[in-house]
Write a protein that holds these residues in place. Structure first.
Motif, PDB file in Angstrom:
ATOM      1  N   UNK A 164       0.838  -1.208   0.000  1.00 56.25           N
ATOM      2  CA  UNK A 164       0.000   0.000   0.000  1.00 56.25           C
ATOM      3  C   UNK A 164       0.868   1.253   0.000  1.00 56.25           C
ATOM      4  N   UNK A 165       1.889   1.284   0.856  1.00 56.24           N
ATOM      5  CA  UNK A 165       2.759   2.462   0.930  1.00 56.24           C
ATOM      6  C   UNK A 165       3.574   2.643  -0.338  1.00 56.24           C
ATOM      7  N   UNK A 166       3.867   1.548  -1.034  1.00 56.92           N
ATOM      8  CA  UNK A 166       4.622   1.642  -2.286  1.00 56.92           C
ATOM      9  C   UNK A 166       3.832   2.367  -3.362  1.00 56.92           C
ATOM     10  N   UNK A 167       2.509   2.386  -3.220  1.00 54.29           N
ATOM     11  CA  UNK A 167       1.655   3.080  -4.192  1.00 54.29           C
ATOM     12  C   UNK A 167       1.364   4.524  -3.790  1.00 54.29           C
ATOM     13  N   UNK A 168       1.798   4.902  -2.597  1.00 53.72           N
ATOM     14  CA  UNK A 168       1.469   6.228  -2.070  1.00 53.72           C
ATOM     15  C   UNK A 168       2.504   7.247  -2.504  1.00 53.72           C
ATOM     16  N   UNK A 181      -2.298   9.443   2.898  1.00 50.73           N
ATOM     17  CA  UNK A 181      -3.322  10.137   2.125  1.00 50.73           C
ATOM     18  C   UNK A 181      -3.576  11.514   2.719  1.00 50.73           C
ATOM     19  N   UNK A 182      -3.502  12.545   1.878  1.00 50.89           N
ATOM     20  CA  UNK A 182      -3.784  13.908   2.341  1.00 50.89           C
ATOM     21  C   UNK A 182      -5.229  14.025   2.813  1.00 50.89           C
ATOM     22  N   UNK A 183      -6.121  13.292   2.166  1.00 49.33           N
ATOM     23  CA  UNK A 183      -7.529  13.341   2.560  1.00 49.33           C
ATOM     24  C   UNK A 183      -7.724  12.759   3.954  1.00 49.33           C
ATOM     25  N   UNK A 259      13.154   7.867   1.190  1.00 46.89           N
ATOM     26  CA  UNK A 259      14.308   8.140   0.327  1.00 46.89           C
ATOM     27  C   UNK A 259      13.893   8.124  -1.138  1.00 46.89           C
ATOM     28  N   UNK A 260      13.096   7.139  -1.511  1.00 42.67           N
ATOM     29  CA  UNK A 260      12.635   7.028  -2.889  1.00 42.67           C
ATOM     30  C   UNK A 260      11.802   8.233  -3.294  1.00 42.67           C
ATOM     31  N   UNK A 261      10.880   8.639  -2.433  1.00 42.27           N
ATOM     32  CA  UNK A 261      10.026   9.784  -2.744  1.00 42.27           C
ATOM     33  C   UNK A 261      10.826  11.080  -2.859  1.00 42.27           C
ATOM     34  N   UNK A 262      11.981  11.132  -2.183  1.00 44.49           N
ATOM     35  CA  UNK A 262      12.835  12.321  -2.241  1.00 44.49           C
ATOM     36  C   UNK A 262      13.924  12.205  -3.309  1.00 44.49           C
ATOM     37  N   UNK A 263      13.880  11.161  -4.114  1.00 41.15           N
ATOM     38  CA  UNK A 263      14.789  11.044  -5.241  1.00 41.15           C
ATOM     39  C   UNK A 263      16.146  10.442  -4.950  1.00 41.15           C
ATOM     40  N   UNK A 264      16.359   9.914  -3.746  1.00 42.04           N
ATOM     41  CA  UNK A 264      17.636   9.292  -3.403  1.00 42.04           C
ATOM     42  C   UNK A 264      17.661   7.847  -3.908  1.00 42.04           C
ATOM     43  N   UNK A 265      18.833   7.396  -4.330  1.00 44.20           N
ATOM     44  CA  UNK A 265      19.020   5.994  -4.688  1.00 44.20           C
ATOM     45  C   UNK A 265      19.942   5.341  -3.669  1.00 44.20           C
TER      46      UNK A 265
END
Length: 294
Positions: A164-168, A181-183, A259-265
């Motif tokens: 679930x978090x991987x899709x967020x 979820x912002x909602x 890290x992924x959401x912030x563009x780090x590898x």
């Protein structure tokens, strides 16, 4: 990193002003000293690969033990121990005073503007506002890396939770509850009601933490490290309090997603300590920042 003026903690309490908690943790707490060794090895390898002196910022350095190891291993490397809590800052200044390439900074990390080759966040992630990762990318040199490790809550997110978090595209912690979820955040803020999934995650986190802290405290007792025992009991109490902002450990997977959401590898993932998952807390990541931040 503990904010001055925040709740009384082992890093700010007058009772610990003359006690070097950071050094005591290296002998009375599992995995920290081994993590130090791994970080020094990574930085030493980077120094050899680039063939030049480095500039290292040790964020949330505490009393300076890791900074000291780095400057001793790499005498030509500029090491900046950065913290804002009064007790460990004073202790770090004493330790690093003999080393001309070492310095101590009491500036908030978010206000740091100088370029560095390495940002080390060791045991600090759960003390900082999680948007600090974007600032890391801004200050790293073109060849720079982030070395980030923490005393995480042993992994409590199930495979279903992780999927679930991987899709967020948005993950946040509000009052100690994890939201994707912002909602849902808006609904929680307006009603005060926590959805079942979010409540379940928090209960799983607390249960996993309780097993971990029992192990840590028994380890300290076995080593007769009674100051560590008392400190960990206080930290455990704070960490089990859902809304506590000074102590709120989350899971390794959650950091990986951040890290992924912030563009780090992630170039390397190292688990410290050979134990079952429920007793594995320390994980170290060597990360490359997003190209836009280079």
């Amino acid at each position: 990193m503990t904010e001055l003026g925040s709740a009384d903690t082992v890093y700010t309490s007058s009772a610990y002003r003359t006690i070097d908690v950071g050094s005591l943790m290296r002998t009375g707490h599992p995995d920290i000293a081994e993590g130090d060794e791994h970080i020094v090895s990574v930085v030493r390898g980077m120094r050899a690969r680039l063939g030049r002196p480095l500039r290292v910022l040790d964020v949330g350095s505490g009393s300076g033990d890791l900074s000291l190891l780095l400057v001793q291993a790499l005498p030509d490397t500029a090491v900046i121990a950065n913290d804002i809590a009064a007790n460990p800052l004073a202790q770090a200044r004493d330790k690093l005073a003999p080393y001309p390439t070492a310095s101590v900074s009491s500036e908030r990390f978010e206000d740091w503007t100088g370029e560095v080759d390495v940002v080390v966040s060791w045991g600090t992630h759960h003390h900082l506002s999680h948007d600090y990762l974007s600032h890391v990318a801004e200050i790293l040199s073109p060849d720079g890396v982030l070395i980030i490790g923490d005393e995480f809550c042993p992994e409590y997110l199930s495979d279903t939770d992780q999927k679930r978090l991987a899709q967020s595209e948005e993950i946040s912690v509000v009052d100690g509850y994890l939201f994707d979820s912002a909602a849902d955040v808006e609904s929680y803020r307006s009603t005060g009601l926590v959805p079942d999934w979010n409540e379940g995650l928090e209960q799983a986190r607390r249960l996993a933490l309780w097993h971990w802290y029992k192990f840590v405290i028994d380890f300290a007792v076995a080593h007769e490290a009674w100051t560590v025992v008392m400190a960990e009991l206080a930290i455990c109490r704070d960490d089990l309090e859902t809304g506590n902002h000074d102590e709120h450990k989350t899971s390794p997977y959650l950091l990986e997603r951040e890290l992924e959401l912030n563009g780090f590898s992630v170039a390397e993932r190292a688990v410290i300590g050979d134990r079952p998952v429920e007793l594995s807390s320390f994980v170290l990541y060597t990360c490359r920042p997003p190209r836009a931040g280079r």
